[in-house]
Design an enzyme around this catalytic site. Structure first.
Site, PDB file in Angstrom:
ATOM      1  N   TYR A 182     -41.915 -17.651 -80.685  1.00  0.00           N
ATOM      2  CA  TYR A 182     -42.212 -17.421 -79.264  1.00  0.00           C
ATOM      3  C   TYR A 182     -41.890 -18.705 -78.505  1.00  0.00           C
ATOM      4  CZ  TYR A 182     -44.591 -13.009 -80.326  1.00  0.00           C
ATOM      5  OH  TYR A 182     -44.878 -11.729 -80.723  1.00  0.00           O
ATOM      6  N   GLU A 183     -41.397 -18.551 -77.259  1.00  0.00           N
ATOM      7  CA  GLU A 183     -40.896 -19.720 -76.538  1.00  0.00           C
ATOM      8  C   GLU A 183     -41.985 -20.740 -76.212  1.00  0.00           C
ATOM      9  OE1 GLU A 183     -39.097 -17.789 -73.229  1.00  0.00           O
ATOM     10  OE2 GLU A 183     -40.959 -17.653 -72.104  1.00  0.00           O
ATOM     11  N   SER A 184     -43.252 -20.343 -76.315  1.00  0.00           N
ATOM     12  CA  SER A 184     -44.348 -21.290 -76.096  1.00  0.00           C
ATOM     13  C   SER A 184     -44.402 -22.353 -77.187  1.00  0.00           C
ATOM     14  CB  SER A 184     -45.671 -20.541 -76.048  1.00  0.00           C
ATOM     15  OG  SER A 184     -45.846 -19.789 -77.231  1.00  0.00           O
ATOM     16  N   GLY A 185     -43.647 -22.174 -78.267  1.00  0.00           N
ATOM     17  CA  GLY A 185     -43.592 -23.200 -79.300  1.00  0.00           C
ATOM     18  C   GLY A 185     -44.018 -22.726 -80.678  1.00  0.00           C
TER      19      GLY A 185
END
Lengths: 272, 259
Positions: free
Chosen positions: B49-52
């Protein structure tokens, strides 16, 4: 060594009308309480920078704090639109809002460039799409070694970065953990920085050697603010109030219910 | 078992992921499909996920892209600049899974505005990670509900590059990644023609007619011959998806169901 200040004094000292301000926190550790203090102090004509202008910027935009937004994704995550952002863009209420729109990769690279003291960031992106036609700050350069076309954007250098973190120690060193987002870069890119924290502790130990630590000399002011990220969350302290994010859709949908909610929950409340 | 069109869509999308994929997950429909795949036929599927969060194994679907559940169940969580530079731009993701408000026949996506950019009728959220996901991942899967306003002749704004406005621009730009290879809707599965790159219906979901697909697609949609019928959802797929949605609804209180 940063100043330890109550939040109202910290906002008063650090944030001025017309400033470029980045409140960061990627879903996690969003500095809501600091934003509410900025709203209460009626700051105006701010350029607000943020990758994901979610509820926190919806509130600031609806309250009339902003004249420009620099962003890459403006929505209520998993729920839908930001109605106050849309009302400002589509109808100019409560005032017109200029947009400088990017992709996440561009924003993340622009913060890194700011933290690195670089004038601009370059990366592989923006090929074949519409944003470069509407944002003159998106340009392209050729790699001097390979000739590859690379996207280029100016570094973010906000006047002020505002973040929320789990802890500060007595010396003013700050720790954040979990989804750490782009906050380290935002603080290092900014001229001044305000950090609200869940608690001030004698020692950050036992911090993991790989925790994100912002050393004291990188921070201008620290304000204790337990619960300062609600309704987002603080890893290790409290969970995200997902039902509030869902309910915000109805609260923010029209100007009257938004204004009433802001009067009751922001303007009528004082932070310690 | 009875099932809904949305369940068929999520299940058909999940089946496209393999156990060896490393997948960059968009929120909403893509997230449901990716986690269903991980909980059924692809237990080793790596979800990013792009949040890390890297190799995350959430027990409930996140409402946002950065829910705490994603970090708590991840192998590791990195900063957002690291995510976009080392992992996405670095070419370490095999599949990007995206949605959008509008898609055209060449798999280009709009998530920016309906109407003129400077005077939008509807201001949509914007690009987020999609613009670079679409060019950096090995290939792109798209999942969207079939509707004439979603499957359009011409995008109001080109947020995310598919094969380009006429199907050739992606190749002309010299991109080394494949771009969109699959479009799954609640009615059908579409895949790009190998030559023209136009998305063509290759499989109808059970009970769906060609007429329904035509009526809900704004371009003159082409059907492949022979046209397949999507396999019915299995009991395991349906039960796993419904359990996941029930756990999610309970965890999020008033969150909308993703069935």
């Amino acid at each position: 060594m940063p100043s330890f200040l109550p939040l109202p004094a910290a906002v008063e000292a650090l944030i001025r009308d017309g400033d470029t301000v980045a409140l960061e926190g990627f879903t996690h550790l969003i500095p809501f309480t600091a934003a509410h203090e900025i709203i209460r102090q009626r700051r105006r004509n701010l350029t607000l920078v943020r990758m994901t202008p979610d509820l926190v910027y919806d509130q600031m935009i609806g309250a009339g704090c902003a004249s420009k937004l620099v962003f890459s994704w403006g929505g209520n995550p998993g729920v839908g639109s930001l109605h106050r952002l849309r009302d400002a863009v589509e109808n100019g209420w409560p005032n017109p809002l200029a947009l400088e729109e990017h992709s996440h990769a561009a924003m993340a690279n622009a913060y890194s460039a700011g933290a690195s003291g670089m004038p601009c960031a370059f990366f592989r992106g923006y090929l074949g799409v519409g944003l470069p036609d509407v944002n003159p700050n998106i340009r392209f350069v050729s790699c001097p070694f390979t000739g590859e076309t690379l996207a280029c954007v100016p570094a973010h250098r906000p006047d002020v970065a505002v973040i929320h973190a789990q802890k500060a120690d007595q010396a003013g060193n700050v720790l954040l953990e979990g989804i750490v987002g782009v906050q380290k870069e935002a603080v290092l890119a900014a001229r001044r920085s305000l950090v609200t924290v869940e608690e001030i502790v004698d020692s950050l130990n036992p911090a993991s050697p790989n925790s994100v630590i912002l050393p004291s000399w990188t921070i201008t002011a620290i304000a204790p603010s337990p619960g300062g990220a609600r309704p987002s969350y603080a890893h290790g302290y409290y969970s995200r109030d997902n039902s509030f994010y869902v309910n915000w859709d109805a609260i923010s949908r029209d100007r009257a219910s938004f204004t009433e909610w802001m009067n009751e929950n922001v303007h009528a409340r004082r932070t310690a | 078992m009875n099932y809904s069109a949305n369940e068929m869509m999520t299940i058909a999308a999940a089946r496209a992921l393999s156990d060896r994929d490393v997948c960059f997950v968009g929120i909403g429909l893509p997230s449901a499909a990716c986690n269903l795949a991980r909980l059924t036929h692809a237990p080793n599927l790596v979800l990013i996920y792009e949040s890390g969060a890297i190799a995350t194994r959430p027990s409930v679907l996140p409402l946002s892209i950065g829910d705490g559940e994603l970090c708590r169940t991840a192998l590791t969580t990195v900063s957002v600049p690291e995510m976009f530079r080392y992992w996405l731009q670095g070419g370490r993701v095999t599949v990007g899974f995206l949605g959008g408000a509008q898609v055209d026949r060449f798999g280009n996506l709009n998530s920016t505005v309906i109407g003129e950019y400077s005077r939008p009728k509807v201001r949509l959220p914007g690009a987020g990670g999609a613009t670079e996901i679409a060019t950096s991942c090995g290939r792109i899967f798209i999942v969207m509900r079939h509707h004439p306003r979603a499957m359009v002749r011409k995008l109001d704004f080109l947020t995310t590059l598919g094969h380009g406005p006429t199907g050739v621009e992606r190749r002309q730009l010299g991109l080394q990644t494949a771009g969109p290879t699959l479009l799954v809707t609640d009615l059908a599965i579409l895949e790009p023609d190998p030559v023209t790159k136009e998305f063509t219906v290759t499989s109808l979901h059970p009970g769906v007619t060609r007429e329904q697909v035509r009526a809900n697609t704004s371009w003159d949609v082409i059907f492949a011959e022979p046209l397949q019928e999507t396999a019915l959802p299995t009991a395991l797929e349906l039960e796993t998806l419904r359990d996941l949605n029930a756990r999610t609804a309970e965890a999020h209180g008033a969150a909308p169901a993703l069935t």
